[in-house]
Design an enzyme around this catalytic site. Structure first.
Site, short mmCIF file in Angstrom:
data_model
loop_
_atom_site.label_atom_id
_atom_site.label_comp_id
_atom_site.label_asym_id
_atom_site.label_seq_id
_atom_site.Cartn_x
_atom_site.Cartn_y
_atom_site.Cartn_z
N GLY A 9 3.53 15.28 -12.89
CA GLY A 9 3.70 14.69 -11.55
C GLY A 9 3.69 13.17 -11.66
O GLY A 9 3.20 12.47 -10.79
N ASN A 54 8.45 21.72 -14.75
CA ASN A 54 8.14 22.40 -13.50
C ASN A 54 6.89 23.23 -13.76
O ASN A 54 6.93 24.16 -14.57
CB ASN A 54 9.34 23.28 -13.10
N TYR A 144 -2.64 22.77 2.59
CA TYR A 144 -2.99 21.80 1.56
C TYR A 144 -4.51 21.78 1.36
O TYR A 144 -5.01 21.85 0.23
CB TYR A 144 -2.49 20.42 1.97
N LYS A 148 -6.61 23.04 -1.94
CA LYS A 148 -7.48 22.13 -2.71
C LYS A 148 -8.90 22.70 -2.83
O LYS A 148 -9.53 22.61 -3.89
CB LYS A 148 -7.51 20.73 -2.08
N1 SER Z 1 -3.44 11.71 1.40
C1 SER Z 1 -3.33 13.13 1.45
C2 SER Z 1 -2.58 13.59 2.62
O1 SER Z 1 -2.53 12.88 3.59
C3 SER Z 1 -4.70 13.73 1.50
O2 SER Z 1 -5.13 14.03 0.24
O3 SER Z 1 -2.08 14.68 2.60
#
Ligand code: SER
Length: 317
Positions: A9, A54, A144, A148
């Site tokens: 990345g 990837n 997200y 995490k």
């Molecule tokens: N900066 C990231 C976001 O806004 C948070 O980890 O998704």
């Protein structure tokens, strides 16, 4: 032992700066940059090896591990909060399956240390919002965020089960001038600088009064490298460390920019879906574990960050 470091990345907001910093320390050849996309302009200007990778392509990933035999791996490839809400299944798959591939290959190839970033997004509406502690209720409501949180659990599990030396930071929103953020809720705090210099005004997609923890990229990179350099016995947290950074609202950031660009104007859009995400996150963070365990100290407060950001950005805009 000489290091061979694989950064996955590398084209992204963190990767761009981390590759440069690691190459300054270890030499260009010791740091293999990799990304799903061809190298960006910034990445091409930093000489050193580059691989197309990837993280969901297990065979290709295995080949890269086999070819380079990394001693350290930094997995930065992820889909962030705002884009994740548009592509929830894809975000889960990339963020989760990608991590599991790396953890498995790290065990198989006896990688000495792995870094994986977590985020303030692991907290949710029922977490304490002020000085959010390391350990508390966590009920993230974005894909997200819960990818995490699950990832943190996997990291700790691989440490306990397989002895994998994996280290992690819950980054606040990150602000830097060398690369743009890619689809997060905190992106406004980077866009505002570009627009301040280009047009003298900015429409914030987050409302007045929305305080969020943020951090200047110089501090974030220094924190990352210092966590990775810390002796293993100092690392008491194998899920992910809180980092506080600096907490501010859009209007506080705008006021600081106005000191250097008089006449800069901020306005606020309404009904942006990112507002609900921001409202579910902490307003400030307690990072005493990072301070006590590996001596973390912040360098950039709001005025210092704004001055450095504008000073550098004006030369490249
Ligand atoms: N900066 C990231 C976001 O806004 C948070 O980890 O998704």
């Amino acid at each position: 032992m000489s290091e061979k470091i694989l950064v996955i990345g590398a084209n992204g907001q963190i990767g761009t700066e981390l590759v440069m910093a690691l190459r300054n320390i270890h030499g260009a050849e010791a740091v293999v940059a990799s990304d799903i996309n061809s190298p960006t302009y910034a990445m091409r200007s930093s000489t050193g090896p580059f691989e197309l990778v990837n993280v969901l392509d297990k065979d290709n990933l295995h080949h890269i591990f086999d070819k380079h035999r990394p001693t350290q791996v930094y997995l930065l490839a992820a889909i962030l909060s705002a884009v994740g809400e548009q592509k929830p299944k894809m975000a889960w798959d990339l963020n989760m399956t990608g991590l599991l591939h790396i953890l498995d290959f790290a065990v198989e190839f006896k990688v000495a240390k792995v870094f994986w970033p977590s985020s303030i997004a692991v907290f949710g509406p029922h977490s304490p919002q002020h000085h959010t502690p390391q350990y508390c209720v966590m009920d993230p409501n974005t894909v997200y965020g819960f990818s995490k949180l699950a990832g943190e659990r996997w990291c700790e599990y691989y440490f306990n089960k397989y002895g994998l030396d994996v280290r992690s930071i819950r980054y606040p929103g990150l602000i830097g001038w060398k690369a743009n953020p890619g689809g997060g809720t905190t992106d406004y705090a980077v866009h505002i600088f570009h627009q301040a210099l280009k047009t003298g005004k900015y429409e914030s997609f987050l409302a007045e009064g929305t305080a969020l923890p943020m951090m200047y990229m110089d501090d974030a990179i220094r924190a990352t490298i210092s966590l990775m350099d810390a002796p293993a016995e100092k690392i008491s947290i194998r899920s992910s460390y809180n980092l506080a950074g600096i907490s501010f609202t859009p209007e506080q950031l705008a006021a600081e920019i106005q000191k250097l660009i008089p006449g800069f104007e901020i306005s606020y859009s309404e009904n942006d879906p990112r507002q609900a995400i921001a409202d579910s996150w902490p307003k400030s963070i307690d990072d005493s574990y990072a301070q006590n365990d590996w001596g973390w100290q912040l360098e950039y407060d709001l005025p210092k960050m704004v001055a450095d950001m504008l000073g550098n950005l004006k030369n490249i805009i």
